[in-house]
Design an enzyme around this catalytic site. Structure first.
Site, PDB file in Angstrom:
ATOM      1  N   THR A  49     -31.436   8.113 -19.695  1.00  0.00           N
ATOM      2  CA  THR A  49     -32.218   7.682 -18.591  1.00  0.00           C
ATOM      3  C   THR A  49     -31.605   8.313 -17.763  1.00  0.00           C
ATOM      4  OG1 THR A  49     -32.802   5.888 -18.729  1.00  0.00           O
ATOM      5  CG2 THR A  49     -33.926   6.977 -20.594  1.00  0.00           C
ATOM      6  N   ASN A  58     -29.454  -1.249 -18.869  1.00  0.00           N
ATOM      7  CA  ASN A  58     -28.525  -0.900 -17.699  1.00  0.00           C
ATOM      8  C   ASN A  58     -29.095  -0.584 -16.887  1.00  0.00           C
ATOM      9  OD1 ASN A  58     -25.894  -0.561 -17.397  1.00  0.00           O
ATOM     10  ND2 ASN A  58     -26.343   1.196 -16.441  1.00  0.00           N
ATOM     11  N   SER A  97     -27.094  -7.986 -17.831  1.00  0.00           N
ATOM     12  CA  SER A  97     -27.697  -9.534 -16.523  1.00  0.00           C
ATOM     13  C   SER A  97     -26.254  -8.992 -15.929  1.00  0.00           C
ATOM     14  CB  SER A  97     -27.540 -10.545 -18.194  1.00  0.00           C
ATOM     15  OG  SER A  97     -27.736 -11.498 -16.337  1.00  0.00           O
ATOM     16  N   TYR A 134     -31.691 -11.461  -6.112  1.00  0.00           N
ATOM     17  CA  TYR A 134     -31.088 -10.310  -7.573  1.00  0.00           C
ATOM     18  C   TYR A 134     -31.101 -11.121  -8.442  1.00  0.00           C
ATOM     19  CZ  TYR A 134     -26.954  -8.042  -9.865  1.00  0.00           C
ATOM     20  OH  TYR A 134     -25.969  -7.955 -11.014  1.00  0.00           O
ATOM     21  N   LYS A 170     -32.025 -11.442 -11.819  1.00  0.00           N
ATOM     22  CA  LYS A 170     -31.107 -11.303 -13.991  1.00  0.00           C
ATOM     23  C   LYS A 170     -30.630 -13.306 -14.213  1.00  0.00           C
ATOM     24  CE  LYS A 170     -28.798  -7.633 -13.455  1.00  0.00           C
ATOM     25  NZ  LYS A 170     -28.841  -6.531 -14.534  1.00  0.00           N
ATOM     26  N   THR A 224     -16.706  -0.699 -10.239  1.00  0.00           N
ATOM     27  CA  THR A 224     -18.014   0.495  -9.962  1.00  0.00           C
ATOM     28  C   THR A 224     -18.151   1.100  -8.644  1.00  0.00           C
ATOM     29  OG1 THR A 224     -20.168  -0.436 -10.163  1.00  0.00           O
ATOM     30  CG2 THR A 224     -18.626   0.177 -12.573  1.00  0.00           C
TER      31      THR A 224
END
Length: 281
Positions: free
Chosen positions: A35, A86, A137, A151, A155, A186
């Site tokens: 997705t 994710n 997480s 943030y 988590k 990343t």
């Protein structure tokens, strides 16, 4: 159609660990439903056209959109064996600086989107009496730092949800694993995956430095290898007794142990006060 290969349903797959995971799984012959908010960008990023690849444009905070995607996946592949939650993004800024809209938007994707997908997939897994849910997480779901309160709180929520869920679904033969990465190399820190609060306050000098550091100094120097993280996720589901939690990266190991040590120290330091609130027997 029914396929003899196991089927993965993965959210947030247009970049980063999600994209790499999709590519590795397809290379290994698995069925993959992936997705993203923009399905055309997803197709281009994956670069593979296959009957075993089902790209889906999904609004994770819209239950109907999620349910339709899950239904389409089961219709094409027959079942869902592995769910990887994710999708998510970072918000950096102080608590006072974070607006109600910014906070709610972060929770909508990182927490409520995860819940929407999990609720949609679970009936199929329960019916099959098997399955594995992987929730992404962060080691910062175990500890929080200045500028990352919102943030990290999303988590922290993922951690609590996953810990309870693991106990709830174990009787149905379903496993739950929380992936807790440290810094992974990343584009998370220099893309739309990380946003800053729109109304920063210069008085918070330490937070301004944290923002600068994460935008300028850390990108490209993260210890974590995203290819290895994706491979680890694939390996974990092969484990007959998978862990509830798995840290990825030596930095995550260090951060987690710092939290454990500081928590134990503070608990013991205040033990007398803690016990003082009991009824006297």
């Amino acid at each position: 159609m029914e396929n003899d290969k196991k089927t993965w349903f993965i959210t947030g797959t247009s970049q980063g660990i999600g994209l790499i995971l999709v590519q590795q799984l397809l290379a290994q012959g698995f069925n993959v439903a992936a997705t993203a908010r923009d399905v055309d960008s997803l197709k281009k990023a994956v670069g593979i056209s296959s009957v075993q690849f089902l790209p889906l444009q999904v609004d994770l905070i819209n239950e109907n959109s999620v349910k339709q995607a899950v239904k389409e996946t089961v219709g094409q592949f027959g079942s869902i064996h592995y769910l990887v939650n994710n999708a998510g993004y970072g918000l950096i800024g102080g608590i006072e600086e974070s607006s109600d809209a910014e906070v709610r938007a972060n929770f909508d994707v990182n927490v409520f989107g995860l819940l929407n997908v999990t609720r949609a997939v679970l009936p199929y897994m329960r019916n099959n009496k098997s399955g594995h849910i992987i929730n992404l997480s962060s080691v910062f779901g175990l500890l929080a730092g200045a500028g990352w309160g919102i943030y990290c709180s999303t988590k922290f929520a993922v951690e609590a949800i996953s810990e309870a869920l693991e106990q709830e679904v174990k009787p149905f033969g379903i496993n739950v694993t929380i992936i807790e990465p440290g810094y992974v190399r990343t584009n998370f820190l220099n893309s739309s995956s990380l946003i800053t609060t729109k109304a920063p306050l210069e008085e918070y000098t330490a937070i301004r430095e944290a923002v600068r550091k994460h935008q300028e100094d850390i990108p490209g120097k993260q210890l974590g290898d995203p290819d290895k993280v994706a491979a680890l996720i694939i390996n974990i589901v092969q484990n007959p007794e998978p862990p509830l939690r798995i840290l990825t990266g030596s930095d995550a190991y260090q951060f987690a142990n710092y939290k454990i040590d500081s928590l134990k120290t503070e608990i013991e330091k205040n033990k007398e006060l803690t016990f003082s609130t009991d009824y006297l027997v």
